[in-house]
Design a protein around this motif. Structure first.
Motif, PDB file in Angstrom:
ATOM      1  N   LEU A  87      -1.584   7.733 -12.535  1.00  0.00           N
ATOM      2  CA  LEU A  87      -2.023   7.943 -11.161  1.00  0.00           C
ATOM      3  C   LEU A  87      -2.647   6.683 -10.593  1.00  0.00           C
ATOM      4  O   LEU A  87      -2.376   6.301  -9.443  1.00  0.00           O
ATOM      5  N   GLU A  88      -3.490   6.033 -11.388  1.00  0.00           N
ATOM      6  CA  GLU A  88      -4.111   4.793 -10.922  1.00  0.00           C
ATOM      7  C   GLU A  88      -3.056   3.725 -10.654  1.00  0.00           C
ATOM      8  O   GLU A  88      -3.136   2.978  -9.673  1.00  0.00           O
ATOM      9  N   ALA A  89      -2.046   3.665 -11.533  1.00  0.00           N
ATOM     10  CA  ALA A  89      -0.974   2.688 -11.335  1.00  0.00           C
ATOM     11  C   ALA A  89      -0.190   2.997 -10.070  1.00  0.00           C
ATOM     12  O   ALA A  89       0.175   2.076  -9.304  1.00  0.00           O
ATOM     13  N   ALA A  90       0.071   4.291  -9.835  1.00  0.00           N
ATOM     14  CA  ALA A  90       0.798   4.668  -8.620  1.00  0.00           C
ATOM     15  C   ALA A  90      -0.013   4.311  -7.381  1.00  0.00           C
ATOM     16  O   ALA A  90       0.540   3.834  -6.368  1.00  0.00           O
ATOM     17  N   GLN A  91      -1.318   4.532  -7.445  1.00  0.00           N
ATOM     18  CA  GLN A  91      -2.163   4.202  -6.294  1.00  0.00           C
ATOM     19  C   GLN A  91      -2.193   2.696  -6.041  1.00  0.00           C
ATOM     20  O   GLN A  91      -2.087   2.231  -4.895  1.00  0.00           O
ATOM     21  N   GLN A  92      -2.347   1.903  -7.113  1.00  0.00           N
ATOM     22  CA  GLN A  92      -2.389   0.455  -6.960  1.00  0.00           C
ATOM     23  C   GLN A  92      -1.056  -0.099  -6.449  1.00  0.00           C
ATOM     24  O   GLN A  92      -1.028  -0.982  -5.570  1.00  0.00           O
ATOM     25  N   SER A  93       0.038   0.437  -7.047  1.00  0.00           N
ATOM     26  CA  SER A  93       1.346  -0.075  -6.606  1.00  0.00           C
ATOM     27  C   SER A  93       1.614   0.304  -5.167  1.00  0.00           C
ATOM     28  O   SER A  93       2.190  -0.494  -4.390  1.00  0.00           O
ATOM     29  N   PHE A  94       1.214   1.505  -4.746  1.00  0.00           N
ATOM     30  CA  PHE A  94       1.396   1.893  -3.352  1.00  0.00           C
ATOM     31  C   PHE A  94       0.589   0.989  -2.431  1.00  0.00           C
ATOM     32  O   PHE A  94       1.046   0.597  -1.352  1.00  0.00           O
ATOM     33  N   LEU A  95      -0.620   0.672  -2.859  1.00  0.00           N
ATOM     34  CA  LEU A  95      -1.464  -0.195  -2.042  1.00  0.00           C
ATOM     35  C   LEU A  95      -0.820  -1.555  -1.838  1.00  0.00           C
ATOM     36  O   LEU A  95      -0.787  -2.098  -0.723  1.00  0.00           O
ATOM     37  N   LYS A  96      -0.275  -2.094  -2.893  1.00  0.00           N
ATOM     38  CA  LYS A  96       0.329  -3.423  -2.800  1.00  0.00           C
ATOM     39  C   LYS A  96       1.618  -3.385  -1.987  1.00  0.00           C
ATOM     40  O   LYS A  96       1.883  -4.258  -1.152  1.00  0.00           O
ATOM     41  N   VAL A  97       2.454  -2.366  -2.241  1.00  0.00           N
ATOM     42  CA  VAL A  97       3.729  -2.286  -1.519  1.00  0.00           C
ATOM     43  C   VAL A  97       3.497  -2.012  -0.044  1.00  0.00           C
ATOM     44  O   VAL A  97       4.191  -2.554   0.829  1.00  0.00           O
ATOM     45  N   SER A  98       2.514  -1.162   0.251  1.00  0.00           N
ATOM     46  CA  SER A  98       2.265  -0.832   1.653  1.00  0.00           C
ATOM     47  C   SER A  98       1.725  -2.027   2.434  1.00  0.00           C
ATOM     48  O   SER A  98       1.800  -2.057   3.662  1.00  0.00           O
ATOM     49  N   ASN A  99       1.188  -3.042   1.736  1.00  0.00           N
ATOM     50  CA  ASN A  99       0.640  -4.229   2.423  1.00  0.00           C
ATOM     51  C   ASN A  99       1.692  -5.291   2.668  1.00  0.00           C
ATOM     52  O   ASN A  99       1.398  -6.329   3.284  1.00  0.00           O
ATOM     53  N   LEU A 100       2.892  -5.078   2.141  1.00  0.00           N
ATOM     54  CA  LEU A 100       3.962  -6.067   2.372  1.00  0.00           C
ATOM     55  C   LEU A 100       4.423  -5.988   3.820  1.00  0.00           C
ATOM     56  O   LEU A 100       4.775  -4.920   4.330  1.00  0.00           O
ATOM     57  N   SER A 101       4.427  -7.113   4.527  1.00  0.00           N
ATOM     58  CA  SER A 101       4.843  -7.143   5.947  1.00  0.00           C
ATOM     59  C   SER A 101       5.240  -8.588   6.326  1.00  0.00           C
ATOM     60  O   SER A 101       4.610  -9.559   5.899  1.00  0.00           O
ATOM     61  N   LEU A 102       6.289  -8.742   7.123  1.00  0.00           N
ATOM     62  CA  LEU A 102       6.716 -10.065   7.593  1.00  0.00           C
ATOM     63  C   LEU A 102       5.663 -10.680   8.523  1.00  0.00           C
ATOM     64  O   LEU A 102       5.612 -11.908   8.698  1.00  0.00           O
ATOM     65  N   PHE A 103       4.866  -9.790   9.084  1.00  0.00           N
ATOM     66  CA  PHE A 103       3.856 -10.307  10.019  1.00  0.00           C
ATOM     67  C   PHE A 103       2.819 -11.172   9.305  1.00  0.00           C
ATOM     68  O   PHE A 103       2.128 -11.965   9.935  1.00  0.00           O
ATOM     69  N   ASN A 104       2.721 -11.023   7.975  1.00  0.00           N
ATOM     70  CA  ASN A 104       1.759 -11.849   7.218  1.00  0.00           C
ATOM     71  C   ASN A 104       2.196 -13.309   7.183  1.00  0.00           C
ATOM     72  O   ASN A 104       1.383 -14.189   6.834  1.00  0.00           O
ATOM     73  N   TYR A 105       3.485 -13.561   7.487  1.00  0.00           N
ATOM     74  CA  TYR A 105       3.989 -14.943   7.423  1.00  0.00           C
ATOM     75  C   TYR A 105       4.168 -15.595   8.781  1.00  0.00           C
ATOM     76  O   TYR A 105       4.696 -16.698   8.900  1.00  0.00           O
ATOM     77  N   LEU A 106       3.759 -14.907   9.833  1.00  0.00           N
ATOM     78  CA  LEU A 106       3.857 -15.493  11.164  1.00  0.00           C
ATOM     79  C   LEU A 106       2.637 -16.356  11.466  1.00  0.00           C
ATOM     80  O   LEU A 106       1.535 -16.049  11.050  1.00  0.00           O
TER      81      LEU A 106
END
Length: 392
Positions: free
Chosen positions: A373-392
């Motif tokens: 569960l902790e791994a699922a929560q951490q991985s979701f947190l990281k994946v949900s933060n992926l965005s192209l806007f971070n590179y603009l």
């Protein structure tokens, strides 16, 4: 395949919910100690556990009945012991009354004592249990089994039944005994019988002797007195009238009929009756004994003594026979209780195998699922933060 942001969120939430549900199930298993929380967890084991639980409940009912049966039998045994004490005491007094040097006053005193024992024995015969049921009334446990008194005679109003309790799947155990079988079915020894005057007699005639010839057929006879006095005899077994001859000498009368020679001493009154049989009631014998002791009639007292001793011996035989049966049933109850305890242990062990959780496995699964569960929560947190806007 095109992966959308919504897919990422939906998949992440679904994974975390699944892991949370598994973690919750494992946590409930650990907290309750049960492996099966719902039938769907293990349908086969759930069905088997239901069968075992039902069997365990039935065994618990049998165990409860065994306890009730044991208590009831102990009560019967204690009442029979009390009756034994009374019968033994009366027999001792009857032997004492046979002392030829005793005066009429001493015989009357013994008669008063025996009258008290009569009431005591009647009280034992009408004993009740803690629920108010009469112990010796047969199936008619709500009605007084023995009614009457020393003066009026005692009648049995119960039946021949014996109440039972189901103490196992295949055994209904009798827990009571008919009082008629104990107190009213007193059998004379071979070659002898009982001769009793009715409690309702108004004359002074008492039985002073009885002898049975080899031609006696073992039937019960009723001797009725009419004015004169005239005597008639009825075979109570067949209802037929039996020829009778009588001879009188002073105050003594001898009657002969059906192989029976009956001696009476005193003046009978019209309507009086006497009975001859090989089976009698202990209360009738005691009533006749008390009457003879208080009469001062030496021949009636002597016969009453002999008859009382014989009847008390026969009563003791009845009580001993019944006590033996009660003791055997008490042993049976104890055996069934031991069997029931063993069965209950087996049922508990079977339920434990089917339902109880393996704590080592459950705790290990709990730790593993927590990590997942902790791994699922951490991985979701990281994946949900992926965005192209971070590179603009």
């Amino acid at each position: 395949m095109r992966v959308t942001t919504g897919m990422i969120y939906d998949t992440g939430v679904a994974q975390m919910q699944r892991q949370s549900a598994q973690l919750l199930d494992t946590q409930q298993q650990v907290s309750t100690g049960r492996r099966i929380l719902r039938p769907s967890d293990d349908p086969v084991a759930s069905a088997r556990a239901l069968e075992v639980s039902q069997s365990k409940s039935v065994n618990a009912l049998y165990t409860s009945n065994q306890g009730y049966a044991g208590d009831a039998l102990k009560l019967v045994d204690s009442k029979l012991m009390a009756a034994t004490d009374i019968v033994t005491y009366v027999r001792t007094r009857a032997v004492e009354a046979g002392n030829g040097t005793y005066s009429a006053r001493e015989h009357a005193a013994i008669g008063e004592d025996v009258a008290q024992q009569f009431d005591a024995l009647l009280g034992v015969a009408n004993s009740q249990d803690s629920a108010g049921d009469y112990v010796f009334g047969g199936y008619r446990s709500n009605s007084l089994p023995f009614s009457g008194s020393l003066a009026a005679g005692v009648q049995y109003q119960g039946d021949q039944g014996a109440r039972t309790l189901q103490i196992s799947a295949s055994r209904e155990l009798p827990i009571t005994t008919s009082g008629d079988d104990i107190f009213n079915a007193i059998h004379a020894s071979p070659g002898s019988g009982f001769a009793l005057s009715s409690a309702a007699n108004t004359g002074s005639a008492l039985v002073s002797g009885l002898s049975l010839a080899g031609s006696y057929n073992g039937h019960a006879y009723a001797v009725n007195v009419a004015s004169g006095p005239a005597y008639s005899v009825v075979d109570a077994t067949t209802g037929a009238t039996v020829p009778v001859t009588s001879s009188t000498s002073g105050t003594s009368t001898t009657l002969s009929f059906g192989g029976v020679t009956l001696s009476l001493d005193g003046a009978p009154a019209s309507g009086d009756s006497f009975n001859v049989s090989t089976v009698a009631s202990a209360f009738d014998v005691l009533g006749n004994f008390v009457t003879s002791l208080k009469s001062g009639n030496a021949s009636a007292i002597a016969f009453g003594n002999r008859q009382a001793i014989a009847s008390m011996d026969a009563t003791q035989d009845n009580i001993s026979r019944v006590q033996s049966g009660v003791g055997s049933r008490m042993v049976e109850v104890e055996t069934q209780q031991n069997i029931g305890s063993d069965l209950d242990l087996q049922y508990n062990q079977a339920l434990s195998r089917l339902e109880d959780v393996d704590y080592a496995e459950a705790v290990s699964n709990l730790t593993q699922q927590k990590t997942f569960l902790e791994a699922a929560q951490q991985s979701f947190l990281k994946v949900s933060n992926l965005s192209l806007f971070n590179y603009l």
